[in-house]
Scaffold this active site. Structure first.
Site, PDB file in Angstrom:
ATOM      1  N   HIS A  21       8.799  16.131  46.257  1.00 47.39           N
ATOM      2  CA  HIS A  21       9.070  16.728  44.944  1.00 47.39           C
ATOM      3  C   HIS A  21      10.280  17.649  45.063  1.00 47.39           C
ATOM      4  CE1 HIS A  21       7.809  18.531  40.975  1.00 47.39           C
ATOM      5  NE2 HIS A  21       7.508  17.256  40.799  1.00 47.39           N
TER       6      HIS A  21
ATOM      7  N   ASP B 176       3.513  25.672  38.214  1.00 43.09           N
ATOM      8  CA  ASP B 176       4.479  25.130  37.268  1.00 43.09           C
ATOM      9  C   ASP B 176       3.862  24.059  36.380  1.00 43.09           C
ATOM     10  OD1 ASP B 176       7.423  24.638  36.495  1.00 43.09           O
ATOM     11  OD2 ASP B 176       6.845  22.666  37.233  1.00 43.09           O
TER      12      ASP B 176
ATOM     13  N   ASP C 135      11.009  29.987  41.763  1.00 44.96           N
ATOM     14  CA  ASP C 135      12.270  29.320  41.464  1.00 44.96           C
ATOM     15  C   ASP C 135      12.753  29.646  40.057  1.00 44.96           C
ATOM     16  OD1 ASP C 135      10.064  27.970  40.480  1.00 44.96           O
ATOM     17  OD2 ASP C 135      10.734  25.980  41.098  1.00 44.96           O
TER      18      ASP C 135
ATOM     19  N   ASP D 284       6.130  27.987  42.304  1.00 42.39           N
ATOM     20  CA  ASP D 284       6.947  27.252  41.342  1.00 42.39           C
ATOM     21  C   ASP D 284       6.562  27.668  39.922  1.00 42.39           C
ATOM     22  OD1 ASP D 284       8.188  25.214  39.698  1.00 42.39           O
ATOM     23  OD2 ASP D 284       8.377  24.027  41.522  1.00 42.39           O
TER      24      ASP D 284
ATOM     25  N   HIS E 241      10.650  25.801  30.973  1.00 42.99           N
ATOM     26  CA  HIS E 241      10.908  26.943  31.848  1.00 42.99           C
ATOM     27  C   HIS E 241      11.443  28.113  31.036  1.00 42.99           C
ATOM     28  CE1 HIS E 241      11.619  23.968  35.432  1.00 42.99           C
ATOM     29  NE2 HIS E 241      10.367  24.012  35.028  1.00 42.99           N
TER      30      HIS E 241
ATOM     31  N   GLU F 173       4.895  25.948  49.255  1.00 43.39           N
ATOM     32  CA  GLU F 173       5.055  25.914  47.800  1.00 43.39           C
ATOM     33  C   GLU F 173       3.712  25.844  47.082  1.00 43.39           C
ATOM     34  OE1 GLU F 173       7.149  23.369  44.183  1.00 43.39           O
ATOM     35  OE2 GLU F 173       6.420  22.334  45.980  1.00 43.39           O
TER      36      GLU F 173
ATOM     37  N   THR G  90      11.047  20.931  44.999  1.00 51.23           N
ATOM     38  CA  THR G  90      11.133  22.085  45.899  1.00 51.23           C
ATOM     39  C   THR G  90      11.249  21.687  47.367  1.00 51.23           C
ATOM     40  OG1 THR G  90      10.011  23.569  44.356  1.00 51.23           O
ATOM     41  CG2 THR G  90       9.951  24.172  46.685  1.00 51.23           C
TER      42      THR G  90
ATOM     43  N   HIS H 225       3.505  23.893  32.276  1.00 50.52           N
ATOM     44  CA  HIS H 225       4.103  22.813  31.493  1.00 50.52           C
ATOM     45  C   HIS H 225       3.076  22.156  30.571  1.00 50.52           C
ATOM     46  CE1 HIS H 225       8.178  22.692  32.855  1.00 50.52           C
ATOM     47  NE2 HIS H 225       7.880  22.457  34.117  1.00 50.52           N
TER      48      HIS H 225
ATOM     49  N   SER I   4      13.758  23.012  38.828  1.00 50.48           N
ATOM     50  CA  SER I   4      13.271  23.311  40.176  1.00 50.48           C
ATOM     51  C   SER I   4      14.120  22.704  41.280  1.00 50.48           C
ATOM     52  CB  SER I   4      11.827  22.826  40.338  1.00 50.48           C
ATOM     53  OG  SER I   4      10.974  23.530  39.476  1.00 50.48           O
TER      54      SER I   4
END
EC number: 3.1.3.1
Length: 527
Positions: free
Chosen positions: A175, A340, A381, A64, A457, A335, A177, A344, A114
């Protein structure tokens, strides 16, 4: 002043060059590079013998937020963790013979999220951001747009075809994904009924945790975080009984874990919530496994308690050993979800260590399966506005400084930077001097150009690595929703089955037109 700045920069460059790690002596010889290229060429020529087997097993590794800059930086980190310069290192995914690019945009978003992307690479249909398992006709947060717009995933196609199926993630199992594999929800944030508006509940929409157990009731393996969404509101968590934020969230009073255990008690089902319980299982005696290791997302690998929390590699190892018992094969979604989250938060060190751990899991999966019968795909993703540069010398620590000062503010800067995010800091009206802080710390937030509470992203294409049966179908640049169609075609599931039946009724992967072409060629030769 300008002359002084130039002198400082030149001095830093000289110091940088003097301090460069010595690259291997053999690299000075052209024969080294020529021989390496020839070996690579020889291996490339073998790819003419395409693997056209039917894929018994399917594995999708989803990093991710693992854009190409993250892949490259993780490669360097992996090498440096092993005492090498890093640049010449190979990730497990680097060894895959076929690589393509995936266009990640959502139907209503140039830079995707995502949820919409998960719907694309799991359900084969591009969708709106924030929605999972529904087409673009569904509108985020509008419950009444759900019915009639549901789309199914490759996990369901595989289950319907008699394969075992599994989900392993380092985030919550509900979540964005993983949820697209089993849920149909117009809002990715409806983790339990506690997060849903009253009107959505009244209209009959279901939360994602509930859908995990009801939509495809016999998912063989489920592992990750997200415990609190499965228990009644305020029920104490088994691991953190005195921490209120980890308590159950469900308003409907249901205990979804208990319900699952009751349903699976005569089916060799096991529920575990820590590493000891997981690793004590004998996969030969377990057909169904539910592992929920944290109330929310699992902890970053750098902060993981190695005694009580399983790694992604350990979860993948157990998952495959359970799933591979099915003679019809399996589908597994894995995943590396917290890559990710690290980005972030502007915490590149956390993100890159998560990527390296996912690469270890890829390697473990490769040892437990065969490329002859298992199609394995590694992709992302979406990307992030993460970068590294600054003319760093060979072997420079990936978390280190560039070998120069800024020629504008005469301050050092790290190689890793973000286009935006929480790392933006102004001290006394100027950019923070990174040499005054621990920029190599696990939770250091790399400097960002634009101040945001959370970094965003990126919108560029992401890489798709593939090996195994029909992996060569992933080539060039494709829409993201193409991925599950390739996997289904290779495994003869879902809507891609016509090409799989030979005249004898046995499975084969030569399309009908290929058989006709072969017959015509034979006729010409005979005539």
């Amino acid at each position: 002043m300008k002359m002084t700045a130039l002198l400082i920069i030149c001095f830093c460059l000289i110091l940088g060059s003097l301090g460069k790690p010595q690259f291997p002596e053999q690299e000075k010889d052209p024969k080294f590079w020529n021989a390496w290229a020839q070996r690579t060429l020889k291996n490339a020529l073998t790819l003419q013998e395409l693997n056209k087997n039917k894929a018994k097993n399917l594995i999708l590794f989803l990093g991710d937020g693992m854009g190409v800059p993250t892949v490259t930086a993780a490669r360097i980190l992996k090498g440096q963790l092993n005492g090498q310069n890093g640049e010449e290192t190979q990730l497990e995914m680097d060894k895959f013979p076929f690589v393509s690019l995936s266009k990640t945009y959502n139907t209503n978003a140039q830079v995707p999220d995502s949820a919409g992307t998960a719907t694309a690479y799991l359900c084969g249909v591009k969708a709106n951001e924030g929605t999972v398992g529904v087409s673009a006709a569904a509108v985020r947060s509008q419950c009444n747009t759900t019915q009639g717009n549901e789309v199914t995933s490759i996990l369901k196609w595989a289950k319907d075809a008699g394969k075992s199926v599994g989900i392993v993630t380092t985030t919550r199992v509900n979540h964005a994904t993983p949820s697209a594999a089993y849920a149909h929800c117009v809002d990715r944030d409806w983790y339990s009924d506690n997060e849903m508006p009253a009107e959505a509940l009244q209209a009959g929409c279901k939360d994602i945790a509930r859908q995990l157990f009801e939509n495809i009731p016999n998912i063989d393996v489920i592992m990750g975080g997200g415990r609190k969404y499965m228990f009644p509101k305020n029920a104490s968590d088994v691991e953190y009984p005195n921490i209120l934020k980890h308590s159950g969230t469900r308003k409907d009073g249901r205990n979804l874990v208990e319900e699952w255990v009751d349903r699976m008690k005569n089916k060799k089902g096991r529920y575990v919530w820590n590493k000891t319980q997981l690793l004590s299982l004998n996969p030969n005696n377990v057909d169904y496994l539910l592992g929920l290791f944290e109330p929310g997302d699992m902890t970053y690998d750098l902060e993981r308690n190695a005694e009580s929390d399983p790694s992604l590699t350990e979860m993948v190892d157990v998952a495959i050993k359970i799933l591979k018992k099915n003679p019809s094969g399996f589908y597994l979604l894995v995943e590396g979800g917290r890559i990710d989250h690290g980005h972030h938060e502007g915490k590149a060190k956390q993100a890159l260590h998560e990527a390296v751990e996912m690469d270890r899991a890829i390697g473990r999966a490769g040892l437990l399966t065969s490329d002859h019968e298992t199609l394995t795909i590694v992709t992302a993703d979406h990307s992030h506005v993460f970068s590294f540069g600054g003319y760093t010398p060979r072997g420079n620590t990936i978390f280190g400084l560039a070998p120069m000062l800024s020629d504008v503010d005469q301050k050092p800067f790290t190689s890793i930077l973000y286009g935006n995010g929480p790392g933006y800091k102004v001290i006394n009206g100027a950019r923070e001097n990174v040499s005054t802080v621990d920029y190599k710390g696990n939770n250091y937030q790399a400097q960002a150009a634009v101040p945001l509470n959370a970094e965003t992203h990126g919108g560029e294409d992401v890489a798709v690595f593939a090996k195994g049966p029909l992996a060569h179908l992933l080539h060039g640049v494709h829409e993201q929703n193409y991925i599950p169609h390739v996997m289904a075609y290779a495994a003869c599931i879902g809507q891609n089955r016509e090409h799989c039946m030979s005249s004898s009724g046995s499975a084969g992967l030569r399309p009908a037109f290929s058989i006709v072409a072969t017959i015509l060629s034979a006729v010409r030769l005979l005539c």
